[in-house]
Motif scaffolding. Structure first.
Motif, PDB file in Angstrom:
ATOM      1  N   HIS A  28      95.713 -73.482  28.331  1.00 10.00           N
ATOM      2  CA  HIS A  28      96.766 -74.458  28.055  1.00 10.00           C
ATOM      3  C   HIS A  28      97.387 -74.958  29.363  1.00 10.00           C
ATOM      4  CE1 HIS A  28     100.094 -76.517  26.237  1.00 10.00           C
ATOM      5  NE2 HIS A  28     100.970 -75.694  26.771  1.00 10.00           N
ATOM      6  N   ASP A  29      97.667 -74.046  30.276  1.00  8.82           N
ATOM      7  CA  ASP A  29      98.252 -74.436  31.566  1.00  8.82           C
ATOM      8  C   ASP A  29      97.317 -75.362  32.332  1.00  8.82           C
ATOM      9  OD1 ASP A  29     100.440 -72.871  30.958  1.00  8.82           O
ATOM     10  OD2 ASP A  29      99.877 -71.225  32.310  1.00  8.82           O
ATOM     11  N   THR A  30      96.024 -75.055  32.320  1.00  8.39           N
ATOM     12  CA  THR A  30      95.033 -75.884  33.004  1.00  8.39           C
ATOM     13  C   THR A  30      94.984 -77.281  32.388  1.00  8.39           C
ATOM     14  OG1 THR A  30      93.704 -73.949  33.580  1.00  8.39           O
ATOM     15  CG2 THR A  30      92.581 -76.081  33.603  1.00  8.39           C
ATOM     16  N   GLU A  31      94.965 -77.346  31.064  1.00  4.11           N
ATOM     17  CA  GLU A  31      94.939 -78.646  30.384  1.00  4.11           C
ATOM     18  C   GLU A  31      96.194 -79.451  30.689  1.00  4.11           C
ATOM     19  OE1 GLU A  31      94.230 -77.906  26.236  1.00  4.11           O
ATOM     20  OE2 GLU A  31      92.104 -77.457  26.574  1.00  4.11           O
ATOM     21  N   GLN A  32      97.350 -78.804  30.708  1.00  2.00           N
ATOM     22  CA  GLN A  32      98.587 -79.517  31.006  1.00  2.00           C
ATOM     23  C   GLN A  32      98.580 -80.061  32.436  1.00  2.00           C
ATOM     24  OE1 GLN A  32     100.927 -80.428  28.718  1.00  2.00           O
ATOM     25  NE2 GLN A  32      99.332 -79.588  27.399  1.00  2.00           N
ATOM     26  N   ALA A  33      98.047 -79.289  33.370  1.00  2.00           N
ATOM     27  CA  ALA A  33      97.944 -79.762  34.758  1.00  2.00           C
ATOM     28  C   ALA A  33      96.992 -80.957  34.839  1.00  2.00           C
ATOM     29  CB  ALA A  33      97.468 -78.629  35.667  1.00  2.00           C
ATOM     30  N   ASP A  34      95.864 -80.884  34.128  1.00  2.96           N
ATOM     31  CA  ASP A  34      94.902 -82.000  34.113  1.00  2.96           C
ATOM     32  C   ASP A  34      95.545 -83.254  33.522  1.00  2.96           C
ATOM     33  OD1 ASP A  34      92.917 -80.453  35.242  1.00  2.96           O
ATOM     34  OD2 ASP A  34      91.882 -80.066  33.329  1.00  2.96           O
ATOM     35  N   LEU A  35      96.291 -83.092  32.435  1.00  4.82           N
ATOM     36  CA  LEU A  35      96.947 -84.237  31.797  1.00  4.82           C
ATOM     37  C   LEU A  35      98.023 -84.837  32.700  1.00  4.82           C
ATOM     38  CD1 LEU A  35      97.232 -82.924  28.140  1.00  4.82           C
ATOM     39  CD2 LEU A  35      95.766 -84.780  28.966  1.00  4.82           C
ATOM     40  N   SER A  36      98.736 -83.992  33.399  1.00  8.65           N
ATOM     41  CA  SER A  36      99.762 -84.473  34.326  1.00  8.65           C
ATOM     42  C   SER A  36      99.130 -85.285  35.453  1.00  8.65           C
ATOM     43  CB  SER A  36     100.528 -83.276  34.892  1.00  8.65           C
ATOM     44  OG  SER A  36     101.502 -83.707  35.808  1.00  8.65           O
ATOM     45  N   ASP A  78      95.951 -95.998  23.538  1.00  8.60           N
ATOM     46  CA  ASP A  78      96.397 -94.689  24.040  1.00  8.60           C
ATOM     47  C   ASP A  78      95.569 -94.329  25.267  1.00  8.60           C
ATOM     48  OD1 ASP A  78      97.264 -92.096  24.475  1.00  8.60           O
ATOM     49  OD2 ASP A  78      96.421 -91.293  22.623  1.00  8.60           O
ATOM     50  N   ALA A  79      95.999 -94.818  26.409  1.00  8.54           N
ATOM     51  CA  ALA A  79      95.233 -94.618  27.645  1.00  8.54           C
ATOM     52  C   ALA A  79      95.066 -93.137  27.971  1.00  8.54           C
ATOM     53  CB  ALA A  79      95.895 -95.349  28.813  1.00  8.54           C
ATOM     54  N   LEU A  80      96.145 -92.380  27.904  1.00  6.03           N
ATOM     55  CA  LEU A  80      96.052 -90.952  28.231  1.00  6.03           C
ATOM     56  C   LEU A  80      95.138 -90.231  27.250  1.00  6.03           C
ATOM     57  CD1 LEU A  80      96.861 -88.619  30.037  1.00  6.03           C
ATOM     58  CD2 LEU A  80      98.846 -88.259  28.541  1.00  6.03           C
ATOM     59  N   GLY A  81      95.263 -90.548  25.972  1.00  3.74           N
ATOM     60  CA  GLY A  81      94.404 -89.911  24.972  1.00  3.74           C
ATOM     61  C   GLY A  81      92.931 -90.211  25.201  1.00  3.74           C
ATOM     62  N   ALA A  82      92.619 -91.459  25.550  1.00  7.80           N
ATOM     63  CA  ALA A  82      91.227 -91.833  25.812  1.00  7.80           C
ATOM     64  C   ALA A  82      90.674 -91.072  27.005  1.00  7.80           C
ATOM     65  CB  ALA A  82      91.117 -93.338  26.041  1.00  7.80           C
ATOM     66  N   HIS A  83      91.461 -90.983  28.070  1.00  7.91           N
ATOM     67  CA  HIS A  83      91.002 -90.259  29.259  1.00  7.91           C
ATOM     68  C   HIS A  83      90.937 -88.760  29.012  1.00  7.91           C
ATOM     69  CE1 HIS A  83      90.570 -93.310  32.430  1.00  7.91           C
ATOM     70  NE2 HIS A  83      91.363 -94.003  31.635  1.00  7.91           N
ATOM     71  N   ALA A  84      91.905 -88.231  28.265  1.00 14.31           N
ATOM     72  CA  ALA A  84      91.884 -86.805  27.958  1.00 14.31           C
ATOM     73  C   ALA A  84      90.609 -86.456  27.207  1.00 14.31           C
ATOM     74  CB  ALA A  84      93.112 -86.425  27.130  1.00 14.31           C
ATOM     75  N   ARG A  85      90.273 -87.259  26.231  1.00 16.69           N
ATOM     76  CA  ARG A  85      89.100 -86.986  25.399  1.00 16.69           C
ATOM     77  C   ARG A  85      87.800 -87.213  26.145  1.00 16.69           C
ATOM     78  NH1 ARG A  85      90.546 -90.163  21.867  1.00 16.69           N
ATOM     79  NH2 ARG A  85      89.487 -91.972  22.715  1.00 16.69           N
ATOM     80  N   ASP A  86      87.641 -88.407  26.742  1.00 16.73           N
ATOM     81  CA  ASP A  86      86.338 -88.784  27.266  1.00 16.73           C
ATOM     82  C   ASP A  86      86.102 -88.401  28.726  1.00 16.73           C
ATOM     83  OD1 ASP A  86      85.530 -89.828  24.819  1.00 16.73           O
ATOM     84  OD2 ASP A  86      86.502 -91.739  25.233  1.00 16.73           O
ATOM     85  N   GLU A  87      87.158 -88.253  29.500  1.00 16.32           N
ATOM     86  CA  GLU A  87      87.001 -87.852  30.891  1.00 16.32           C
ATOM     87  C   GLU A  87      87.199 -86.345  31.064  1.00 16.32           C
ATOM     88  OE1 GLU A  87      89.140 -88.509  35.227  1.00 16.32           O
ATOM     89  OE2 GLU A  87      89.645 -89.873  33.602  1.00 16.32           O
ATOM     90  N   LEU A  88      88.227 -85.812  30.421  1.00 15.60           N
ATOM     91  CA  LEU A  88      88.577 -84.410  30.623  1.00 15.60           C
ATOM     92  C   LEU A  88      88.022 -83.477  29.547  1.00 15.60           C
ATOM     93  CD1 LEU A  88      92.341 -84.954  31.574  1.00 15.60           C
ATOM     94  CD2 LEU A  88      90.390 -84.675  33.127  1.00 15.60           C
ATOM     95  N   GLY A  89      87.615 -84.031  28.424  1.00 10.99           N
ATOM     96  CA  GLY A  89      87.083 -83.193  27.348  1.00 10.99           C
ATOM     97  C   GLY A  89      88.159 -82.456  26.567  1.00 10.99           C
ATOM     98  N   ILE A  90      89.390 -82.964  26.622  1.00 12.19           N
ATOM     99  CA  ILE A  90      90.500 -82.359  25.878  1.00 12.19           C
ATOM    100  C   ILE A  90      90.663 -83.164  24.584  1.00 12.19           C
ATOM    101  CG2 ILE A  90      92.967 -81.866  25.885  1.00 12.19           C
ATOM    102  CD1 ILE A  90      92.794 -81.752  28.965  1.00 12.19           C
ATOM    103  N   THR A  91      90.507 -82.490  23.452  1.00 17.53           N
ATOM    104  CA  THR A  91      90.509 -83.226  22.195  1.00 17.53           C
ATOM    105  C   THR A  91      91.865 -83.311  21.529  1.00 17.53           C
ATOM    106  OG1 THR A  91      89.808 -81.230  21.040  1.00 17.53           O
ATOM    107  CG2 THR A  91      88.087 -82.782  21.714  1.00 17.53           C
ATOM    108  N   ALA A  92      92.825 -82.490  21.917  1.00 17.05           N
ATOM    109  CA  ALA A  92      94.173 -82.572  21.335  1.00 17.05           C
ATOM    110  C   ALA A  92      95.176 -82.661  22.473  1.00 17.05           C
ATOM    111  CB  ALA A  92      94.465 -81.360  20.468  1.00 17.05           C
ATOM    112  N   THR A  93      95.971 -83.751  22.513  1.00 18.00           N
ATOM    113  CA  THR A  93      96.940 -83.898  23.595  1.00 18.00           C
ATOM    114  C   THR A  93      98.347 -83.711  23.108  1.00 18.00           C
ATOM    115  OG1 THR A  93      96.992 -86.289  23.254  1.00 18.00           O
ATOM    116  CG2 THR A  93      95.511 -85.440  24.961  1.00 18.00           C
TER     117      THR A  93
END
Length: 93
Positions: A28-36, A78-93
């Protein structure tokens, strides 16, 4: 002996639960850092980030015009959601 077996079972279960908690918390911490970081990149260079997303779609086999169209439309919604999903592989933001 029965008490020792039960104690060992409880200790093992608690150890596994603690390990799982640490693992999930770390993920979770890693994903939050990536999203930030991604939020900052979107704020600093929205055009470049749109191109980056289009490139991801081209690499998946989408033609250039469609890749740009999909990138623009997803980022408009949803720019962040698109990047989270397709660039970072995070499916729930």
């Amino acid at each position: 002996t029965l008490i020792a077996a039960v104690a060992a079972l409880v200790a093992g279960a608690m150890s596994m639960a603690a390990g799982e908690y640490v693992s999930v918390s770390s993920q979770h911490d890693t994903e939050q850092a990536d999203l930030s970081r991604e939020r900052a990149e979107l704020k600093a260079d929205i055009v470049g980030e749109g191109e980056e997303l289009a490139q991801i779609y081209r690499e998946r086999g989408v033609d250039d015009a469609t890749a740009h169209l999909v990138s623009r439309e997803l980022m408009a919604k949803d720019a962040l959601g698109a990047h989270a999903r397709d660039e970072l592989g995070i499916t729930a933001t």
